[in-house]
Design a protein around this motif. Structure first.
Motif, short mmCIF file in Angstrom:
data_model
loop_
_atom_site.label_atom_id
_atom_site.label_comp_id
_atom_site.label_asym_id
_atom_site.label_seq_id
_atom_site.Cartn_x
_atom_site.Cartn_y
_atom_site.Cartn_z
N SER A 1 0.78 -1.19 -0.20
CA SER A 1 -0.05 0.06 -0.12
C SER A 1 0.81 1.34 0.01
O SER A 1 0.61 2.06 -0.50
CB SER A 1 -1.00 0.03 1.10
N SER A 2 2.07 1.12 0.83
CA SER A 2 2.88 2.58 0.86
C SER A 2 4.02 2.43 -0.02
O SER A 2 4.62 3.41 -0.18
CB SER A 2 3.33 2.52 2.38
N LYS A 3 4.22 1.27 -0.69
CA LYS A 3 5.62 1.00 -1.48
C LYS A 3 6.68 1.19 -0.62
O LYS A 3 7.84 1.46 -0.96
CB LYS A 3 5.48 1.90 -2.66
N LEU A 4 6.65 0.76 0.58
CA LEU A 4 7.86 0.87 1.60
C LEU A 4 8.56 -0.68 1.90
O LEU A 4 7.76 -1.36 2.11
CB LEU A 4 7.31 1.42 3.05
N THR A 5 9.60 -0.62 1.64
CA THR A 5 10.48 -2.01 1.52
C THR A 5 11.26 -1.66 3.08
O THR A 5 11.73 -0.99 3.29
CB THR A 5 11.54 -2.24 0.39
N ALA A 6 11.48 -2.94 3.65
CA ALA A 6 12.23 -3.10 5.06
C ALA A 6 13.06 -4.11 4.98
O ALA A 6 12.43 -5.45 4.83
CB ALA A 6 11.07 -3.05 6.14
N ASN A 7 14.38 -3.90 5.35
CA ASN A 7 15.29 -5.06 5.42
C ASN A 7 15.42 -5.30 6.92
O ASN A 7 15.80 -4.22 7.64
CB ASN A 7 16.86 -4.63 4.91
N ILE A 8 15.31 -6.19 7.41
CA ILE A 8 15.27 -6.69 8.87
C ILE A 8 16.58 -7.68 8.79
O ILE A 8 16.51 -8.87 8.84
CB ILE A 8 14.09 -7.19 9.16
N LYS A 9 17.79 -6.96 9.30
CA LYS A 9 18.88 -7.72 9.56
C LYS A 9 19.34 -8.21 11.10
O LYS A 9 19.19 -7.19 11.77
CB LYS A 9 20.16 -6.93 8.87
N ARG A 10 19.65 -9.15 11.19
CA ARG A 10 20.02 -9.63 12.65
C ARG A 10 21.46 -10.31 12.64
O ARG A 10 21.69 -10.96 11.59
CB ARG A 10 19.06 -10.48 13.34
N GLU A 11 22.18 -10.04 13.36
CA GLU A 11 23.63 -10.34 13.51
C GLU A 11 23.90 -10.78 14.91
O GLU A 11 23.65 -10.23 15.98
CB GLU A 11 24.53 -9.24 12.80
N ILE A 12 24.83 -12.02 15.05
CA ILE A 12 25.45 -12.27 16.33
C ILE A 12 27.06 -12.43 16.01
O ILE A 12 27.45 -13.36 15.19
CB ILE A 12 24.90 -13.77 16.80
N ILE A 13 27.76 -11.78 16.80
CA ILE A 13 29.32 -11.87 16.54
C ILE A 13 29.76 -12.26 18.02
O ILE A 13 29.49 -11.79 19.06
CB ILE A 13 29.99 -10.51 16.02
N VAL A 14 30.76 -13.46 17.81
CA VAL A 14 31.15 -14.07 18.93
C VAL A 14 32.71 -13.53 19.20
O VAL A 14 33.48 -13.73 18.30
CB VAL A 14 31.23 -15.33 19.05
N ASN A 15 33.24 -12.92 20.37
CA ASN A 15 34.50 -12.50 20.59
C ASN A 15 34.66 -13.06 21.99
O ASN A 15 34.02 -13.83 22.59
CB ASN A 15 34.68 -10.95 20.36
N LYS A 16 36.06 -12.40 22.57
CA LYS A 16 36.11 -12.83 24.07
C LYS A 16 36.41 -11.68 24.61
O LYS A 16 36.91 -10.39 24.06
CB LYS A 16 37.41 -13.83 24.05
N ASP A 17 36.20 -11.51 26.19
CA ASP A 17 36.44 -10.58 26.62
C ASP A 17 37.62 -10.53 27.48
O ASP A 17 38.55 -11.53 26.91
CB ASP A 17 35.37 -10.28 27.90
N LYS A 18 38.20 -9.75 28.39
CA LYS A 18 39.60 -9.79 28.85
C LYS A 18 39.85 -10.88 29.64
O LYS A 18 41.02 -11.21 29.78
CB LYS A 18 39.62 -8.56 29.73
N THR A 19 38.96 -11.83 30.15
CA THR A 19 39.17 -12.91 30.78
C THR A 19 39.40 -14.13 29.91
O THR A 19 39.61 -15.11 30.49
CB THR A 19 38.29 -13.30 31.80
N GLY A 20 39.00 -13.89 28.61
CA GLY A 20 39.11 -15.05 27.69
C GLY A 20 37.54 -15.66 27.59
O GLY A 20 37.44 -16.63 26.65
N ALA A 21 36.53 -15.16 28.30
CA ALA A 21 35.11 -15.66 28.19
C ALA A 21 34.79 -15.01 26.86
O ALA A 21 34.89 -14.10 26.48
CB ALA A 21 34.27 -15.35 29.43
N PRO A 22 33.82 -16.08 26.28
CA PRO A 22 32.98 -15.32 25.22
C PRO A 22 32.16 -14.26 25.46
O PRO A 22 31.57 -14.38 26.57
CB PRO A 22 32.34 -16.66 24.56
#
Length: 268
Positions: free
Chosen positions: A195-216
């Motif tokens: 009806s409005s000609k509006l497109t929506a991209n819904i992107k989700r992302e998870i990134i895994v790193n480590k903190d200062k202690t080595g924990a994820p």
């Protein structure tokens, strides 16, 4: 059940950035749009700076330049080389706000700093600029209009996010094959509002790193980009289209979040 949550009573401190961008053709001289804007909004921003070096424009991704290139049929390198004016700091507003204006686009960037209080307090200069450009520049031609909102949150416990997001947002996590470990997961849905000609991209992302202690440490990003393209911009009122896109994005955001989380961040 989520209808009771409105933009006025929801404050998500993990909202990171809000970007509103209009790409356009028909502007031959940057100085022309600067003069028109300064006359209309002489005191809207605290500072103004003509930027010659594109490298300081940290608000743009490479895909943003490509999007402008696609909508205007102009090479990416030509857009990157173009100088622009940057307005900074809206008075009496808590967020860090910039308005970048070039021969090819207007881009309003709101860095939320845990205190985003809705688009209404920031959008007036951009709406006013669009209105005055349409009135005063004979060949001004909008090509693409979009609103992008990005929510980012870190946590050491992957299960924490099951109480934040609905199950469809991040499907089964922690994909492993033998000793292989999850480094990054991406999910993308694209919806179209006929009806409005509006497109929506819904992107989700998870990134895994480590903190200062080595924990994820897990970083989740919910990135919703709602935009109009081409012919849709010629037949509608751009200010009304901005309002509709903002409302639609908020509805999409609410669909992604659990009721309990929305309740926890609502002002009762």
């Amino acid at each position: 059940m989520k209808q009771g949550f409105t933009r006025n009573n929801i404050k998500d401190t993990f909202m990171k950035v809000v970007i509103v961008r209009l790409d356009y053709a028909g502007v031959n001289d940057l100085n022309e749009v600067i003069k028109l804007f300064d006359k209309k909004f002489p005191k809207a921003f605290k500072r103004k700076n003509i930027v010659e070096n594109r490298e300081i424009n940290v608000n743009f991704r490479e895909t943003d330049f490509q999007s402008i290139s696609d909508s205007l049929s102009i090479p990416v390198n030509a857009i990157k080389r173009e100088r622009f004016v940057r307005y900074e700091g809206i008075k009496d507003c808590p967020c860090d706000v910039t308005l970048d204006m070039s021969q090819f686009y207007l881009c309003l960037t709101i860095k939320c700093n845990n205190n985003y209080d809705g688009l209404t307090n920031y959008i007036a200069p951009l709406k006013g600029a669009i209105k005055i450009f349409k009135e005063k520049i004979p060949y001004f031609c909008p090509k693409r209009l979009g609103i992008r909102k990005v929510r980012v949150e870190n946590n050491n416990n992957i299960n924490h996010f099951s109480s934040i997001f609905e199950p469809f947002v991040f499907p089964k996590l922690m994909f492993n094959i033998g000793r292989d470990k999850l480094v990054k997961s991406d999910y993308l849905d694209v919806i179209f509002d006929e009806s409005s000609k509006l497109t929506a991209n819904i992107k989700r992302e998870i990134i895994v790193n480590k903190d200062k202690t080595g924990a994820p440490i897990y970083t989740t990003s919910l990135d919703i980009d709602a935009y109009y393209y081409g012919d849709a911009l010629f037949s509608g009122n751009i200010n009304e289209m901005i309002n509709y896109a903002n409302t639609k994005e908020f509805e999409l955001y609410k669909q992604c979040m659990t009721y309990d989380y929305l309740y926890s961040i609502s002002r009762q």
